[in-house]
Design a protein around this motif. Sequence first.
Motif, PDB file in Angstrom:
ATOM      1  N   ASP A  50      19.055 -15.946   1.300  1.00  0.00           N
ATOM      2  CA  ASP A  50      19.475 -16.432   2.617  1.00  0.00           C
ATOM      3  C   ASP A  50      18.277 -16.664   3.526  1.00  0.00           C
ATOM      4  N   PHE A  51      17.294 -15.773   3.380  1.00  0.00           N
ATOM      5  CA  PHE A  51      16.094 -15.860   4.222  1.00  0.00           C
ATOM      6  C   PHE A  51      14.963 -15.134   3.505  1.00  0.00           C
ATOM      7  N   GLY A  52      13.772 -15.274   4.039  1.00  0.00           N
ATOM      8  CA  GLY A  52      12.624 -14.601   3.430  1.00  0.00           C
ATOM      9  C   GLY A  52      11.376 -15.389   3.731  1.00  0.00           C
ATOM     10  N   GLU A  53      10.245 -14.878   3.294  1.00  0.00           N
ATOM     11  CA  GLU A  53       8.991 -15.565   3.530  1.00  0.00           C
ATOM     12  C   GLU A  53       7.863 -14.852   2.799  1.00  0.00           C
ATOM     13  N   PHE A  54       6.747 -15.555   2.765  1.00  0.00           N
ATOM     14  CA  PHE A  54       5.492 -14.989   2.291  1.00  0.00           C
ATOM     15  C   PHE A  54       4.649 -14.748   3.534  1.00  0.00           C
ATOM     16  N   PHE A  55       4.083 -13.557   3.655  1.00  0.00           N
ATOM     17  CA  PHE A  55       3.260 -13.216   4.822  1.00  0.00           C
ATOM     18  C   PHE A  55       1.931 -12.687   4.325  1.00  0.00           C
ATOM     19  N   GLN A  56       0.856 -13.250   4.838  1.00  0.00           N
ATOM     20  CA  GLN A  56      -0.477 -12.814   4.413  1.00  0.00           C
ATOM     21  C   GLN A  56      -1.330 -12.587   5.645  1.00  0.00           C
ATOM     22  N   GLU A  57      -2.200 -11.594   5.601  1.00  0.00           N
ATOM     23  CA  GLU A  57      -3.084 -11.393   6.738  1.00  0.00           C
ATOM     24  C   GLU A  57      -4.463 -10.931   6.301  1.00  0.00           C
ATOM     25  N   VAL A  58      -5.449 -11.279   7.106  1.00  0.00           N
ATOM     26  CA  VAL A  58      -6.791 -10.686   7.018  1.00  0.00           C
ATOM     27  C   VAL A  58      -7.122 -10.293   8.451  1.00  0.00           C
ATOM     28  N   GLU A  80      -8.388  -5.213   7.241  1.00  0.00           N
ATOM     29  CA  GLU A  80      -7.168  -4.901   6.496  1.00  0.00           C
ATOM     30  C   GLU A  80      -6.640  -6.218   5.974  1.00  0.00           C
ATOM     31  N   SER A  81      -6.321  -6.241   4.691  1.00  0.00           N
ATOM     32  CA  SER A  81      -5.898  -7.510   4.135  1.00  0.00           C
ATOM     33  C   SER A  81      -4.895  -7.310   3.015  1.00  0.00           C
ATOM     34  N   GLY A  82      -3.990  -8.245   2.917  1.00  0.00           N
ATOM     35  CA  GLY A  82      -3.000  -8.189   1.847  1.00  0.00           C
ATOM     36  C   GLY A  82      -1.868  -9.151   2.138  1.00  0.00           C
ATOM     37  N   PHE A  83      -0.825  -9.083   1.308  1.00  0.00           N
ATOM     38  CA  PHE A  83       0.309  -9.984   1.512  1.00  0.00           C
ATOM     39  C   PHE A  83       1.611  -9.234   1.256  1.00  0.00           C
ATOM     40  N   GLY A  84       2.695  -9.828   1.723  1.00  0.00           N
ATOM     41  CA  GLY A  84       4.015  -9.300   1.426  1.00  0.00           C
ATOM     42  C   GLY A  84       4.961 -10.454   1.144  1.00  0.00           C
ATOM     43  N   PHE A  85       5.902 -10.225   0.251  1.00  0.00           N
ATOM     44  CA  PHE A  85       6.910 -11.248  -0.043  1.00  0.00           C
ATOM     45  C   PHE A  85       8.287 -10.640   0.165  1.00  0.00           C
ATOM     46  N   GLU A 368       4.378  -4.738  11.788  1.00  0.00           N
ATOM     47  CA  GLU A 368       3.065  -4.158  12.086  1.00  0.00           C
ATOM     48  C   GLU A 368       1.962  -4.799  11.253  1.00  0.00           C
ATOM     49  N   SER A 369       2.250  -5.007   9.965  1.00  0.00           N
ATOM     50  CA  SER A 369       1.223  -5.548   9.066  1.00  0.00           C
ATOM     51  C   SER A 369       1.906  -6.061   7.804  1.00  0.00           C
TER      52      SER A 369
ATOM     53  N   SER B  79     -14.151   0.027   6.667  1.00  0.00           N
ATOM     54  CA  SER B  79     -13.191   0.138   5.571  1.00  0.00           C
ATOM     55  C   SER B  79     -12.729  -1.245   5.150  1.00  0.00           C
ATOM     56  N   ARG B  80     -12.421  -1.370   3.886  1.00  0.00           N
ATOM     57  CA  ARG B  80     -11.913  -2.627   3.325  1.00  0.00           C
ATOM     58  C   ARG B  80     -10.761  -2.304   2.377  1.00  0.00           C
ATOM     59  N   GLN B  81      -9.818  -3.238   2.310  1.00  0.00           N
ATOM     60  CA  GLN B  81      -8.682  -2.994   1.411  1.00  0.00           C
ATOM     61  C   GLN B  81      -8.876  -3.741   0.099  1.00  0.00           C
ATOM     62  N   THR B  82      -9.917  -3.372  -0.579  1.00  0.00           N
ATOM     63  CA  THR B  82     -10.196  -3.986  -1.872  1.00  0.00           C
ATOM     64  C   THR B  82     -10.989  -2.999  -2.721  1.00  0.00           C
ATOM     65  N   LEU B  83     -10.905  -3.147  -4.033  1.00  0.00           N
ATOM     66  CA  LEU B  83     -11.729  -2.339  -4.933  1.00  0.00           C
ATOM     67  C   LEU B  83     -12.784  -3.230  -5.589  1.00  0.00           C
ATOM     68  N   ASP B  84     -12.966  -4.433  -5.035  1.00  0.00           N
ATOM     69  CA  ASP B  84     -13.909  -5.382  -5.608  1.00  0.00           C
ATOM     70  C   ASP B  84     -15.338  -4.997  -5.235  1.00  0.00           C
ATOM     71  N   GLN B  85     -16.128  -4.681  -6.264  1.00  0.00           N
ATOM     72  CA  GLN B  85     -17.467  -4.131  -6.034  1.00  0.00           C
ATOM     73  C   GLN B  85     -18.368  -5.094  -5.275  1.00  0.00           C
ATOM     74  N   LYS B  86     -18.298  -6.372  -5.649  1.00  0.00           N
ATOM     75  CA  LYS B  86     -19.187  -7.351  -5.006  1.00  0.00           C
ATOM     76  C   LYS B  86     -18.838  -7.471  -3.513  1.00  0.00           C
ATOM     77  N   GLU B  87     -17.553  -7.567  -3.236  1.00  0.00           N
ATOM     78  CA  GLU B  87     -17.137  -7.707  -1.841  1.00  0.00           C
ATOM     79  C   GLU B  87     -17.571  -6.486  -1.019  1.00  0.00           C
ATOM     80  N   LEU B  88     -17.443  -5.309  -1.627  1.00  0.00           N
ATOM     81  CA  LEU B  88     -17.814  -4.084  -0.923  1.00  0.00           C
ATOM     82  C   LEU B  88     -19.326  -3.993  -0.724  1.00  0.00           C
ATOM     83  N   CYS B  89     -20.090  -4.423  -1.748  1.00  0.00           N
ATOM     84  CA  CYS B  89     -21.549  -4.397  -1.613  1.00  0.00           C
ATOM     85  C   CYS B  89     -22.007  -5.385  -0.543  1.00  0.00           C
TER      86      CYS B  89
END
Lengths: 497, 455
Positions: A50-58, A80-85, A368-369, B79-89
């Motif tokens: 019905d609804f939904g989305e992909f959300f990504q942030e850096v 802080e970085s990542g995504f949610g579906f 929030e994130s 802090s970073r949300q990754t375990l990627d060595q190159k990115e962290l270095c």
Amino acid sequence: MTQKKLISRLIGRHKTKADKKALEKQFFENTDLTLKEAVEIVQAGLQGADFGEFFQEVTDKETLVKDKGTYVTVSLGSSESGFGFRVGQGEKVGYRFSSVFNKAALKGAIEEARKVLDPNKKPSTHKKKYGAAAPQLYTAENPIKTQLPEEKIAKMDAIENYIKSLDPRITNVTLSYKAQSQAVHIITPDGQSLMDVRPLATMSIAVQLTDKDGNTETGSAIIGGKGNCHDVFDPKIYKEAAKKALKQADTLLIAEDAPAGVMDVVLSPGWSAIILHEAIGHGLEGDFNRKGISVYSGKIGQKIAGDEVTIIDQGDLPGERGSLQFDDEGAPTQQNVLVEKGVLKKYMQDQQNAQLMGVDPTGNGRRESYAHAPMPRMTNTYFANGTHDPEDIIKSVKDGLYISDFSNGQVDIVSGKFNMNATLAYRIRDGKICEAVKGATLTGDGLTVLQSITMVGNDLDIEKSAGVCGKNGQSVVVSCGQPTIRVSNLLVGGNKR
Amino acid sequence: MATTETEFLNQTRPLAKALIDFAMAEGKKFGITDVEVLVSVEDSQKNAVENGEVSEVISGLKNTVLVALYAGNRKLSFSRQTLDQKELCDAMMQNMQVIGLVPENPNGGLLEKEKVYKGPLADLDVYDDQQPDQQTLIDYAKDVESAALAETGVKTTRTTSVSKGNGHVMLMATNGVDYHASKTSYSAQTEVIAEDAEGNMQVDGDYSVARHFSDMSRPRELGTSAGKNAVAKLGATMPASGTMPIILSHDAAEDFFSAVYAAINGTAVFRDSTFLKGKIGQQVMSKGVTLVDDPTIVRGYKSGQVDGTGQKKEKITFIEDGVLKGYNVSLQEARQLGIEPIGRDSPQPTNATILPGQQTPEQPISDIQDGIYIKGFEGGKVDVNNGVYSRQAYGTLIKAGKVTDIPVDGFVVSGNLKSMFMSVALANDTPPLPNPKYTLAAPTTRINGVVIAGR
């Protein structure tokens, strides 16, 4: 008044738009995906929902804290970085997030989230709305990248020196500078790829005063808000804030304990609207009303307050703290008149609750994130101007309380009962502001407060720097505002015996 | 699939070593003297039910690396949300280049080498090897909800959910710290709406937290308790104003005694913004009040072997027979105050206990003609600088020495902590730790001479 000048100055500067090409690079450069592929995969993943989305942030972050002359925290270059579906079907929601973003993670998240879907159900035909509000509401400049750390450190040192020079009784100054720039990318069910940068930079100033008997009090102020960090380091702005914090500490040192009892209360313009946010705003969020468990449930079209009361939540105000080009589900923000001349008009909605209640989404789906699923939240919530001169409002009170600084508060949505803490307040006697009092707690229920608003001033002010709202364990930045308002017969809890 | 401890270590130990090696080799020219790396990986899931059906399933994975770089007394972290060595270095290189700009903080350095704990670690059993599958968690949530809905007077539930977390951390630094820990966590909560014949609604709930699924409250008991709590609030009125004794339930007492932690917090002491500054060795609470903070409890929710700096965590008595014995300081705060660090890194209680008093739970109530039994506080203000305590609360009336079932709410409990701390009488019913609910366990508590602001 000063706040209004600030608003107009900031609006003039909000010309920098997010650079979509640069953002696309930022979101995809370390992945095995292109934007086009991601859109295709997400589109397929949202089939049947019905609804939904992909959300990504850096989200880039930096923090500088100076306490008693020492930088106790220096944190630069964090993110802080990542995504949610997310997919939803009626009342059901499936959500999967990850700090790892690549093709396999996206496909895995889609598979996991879709487990809640009933494949035999047809998707809802309820009308959705996606896209960005126009025009640009805030700058896309990154406060972390427009000034060098050493410049910020030098400026913080200058701020500290300035504050210390104000009064020999100052025993401590704490400065806490926080900036972030949240780059977001949302892929909506209609295939749009929405990108935005949401900058935020604030400094909190705490000034501790010690009197000759060794009593201490701390006054505080907070500056900055949505946008770049220029305001935080503007001498005009920080000097005024420092003086305000100092005056607050000084007043608290001589303030008496607040009285206890039922009395008429005048709320100062601006941040006092936290009472609106808590006591009324939360009860107008769609999720509570869809379930019929808010004191405002089932009251659309009813008169719940006097003619002078108009309440608005508006996510598309230029330069305000709670403003967004689009919400965290990709719906454009807009002006929502919740209460008009005392009549309840609508609730604040996200896509799910709008669908379940058969109304339009209002651009209030927030999270929030990436690690959180969205829900209906406030943006910038305020009482519209009334007709009264603020002076006349104070004059009208024979024996009451003028609330100058609230600290925090909370509400029970179901009963509408709230409590609000005033750091500093003043007695009003025979229409005049008299001695300062501390430790006043206001309690009551939102519906009764609305009905007890007897005068609304013409000096609307929206607070820019402080608002953080918590709900179900998620924090989002908001603002609230109001003109001077008189509420009759509020219960005040104080320590005076 | 949740990451196992072995998988975690296989993946992150070489990463942490590599990051430290990189910083020490490449950082020489920038004056880098020390580096600390904290790696954490957490899988979590939350299952919510509504009217007997799954309403929301949220799950995810979060990897975080926190790096602190030191150049003598200069400290810079990110802090970073990754375990990627190159990115962290790359991120580390950017920070090393500017570390010379960071002002010195003489108290910010790593723990002294000789204080880093290298001895044997007790098995605190905070990792659940028998992790239930998702359906078991959903069934638990359904049982909680159906038990709550079965209580007469309950209209609906606002939310009922069960969450599970599976987390691993590793701390490695150039002062010799090399420590890792794995923890599971479970939490369940429900909010229940009760409604009376006139359509007036009240909300209340209950919750449970544990490191092992088998240590959680039984789901039907949790639901029943939540339902009863909400129904008990129906018809609540505001009590009359006045000065009177109050009795705190276990829930309310946990909340009240957490103010002790605010008042002994190292930052507040350093800033001279607590009324307990300079009071070590003095009587600050009633005789008979002893507060023990114990991170070594097997299966305790807040248990841990070493703190975030590598120092061993041990049992500490902060208040003994009402006398203040010490402050809750972090390493940096200890240095600021010129005292020895105590192996704590959080202003929160670890596993805290107010030791039982002498009286039965009924005794402190028996002589109260008019008072209030406080079941819970809802927000308000606690200011440890001047002692102002002003909290909205709810509960039932006490009349003629007995707790009645006449509900009251919407009133404010006001007092000053300086005198409230000295007016405490304790019953002998402190719940034992580990506990499926409390991380600060306190007995039924009486406080005299409190101002109630009601009608």
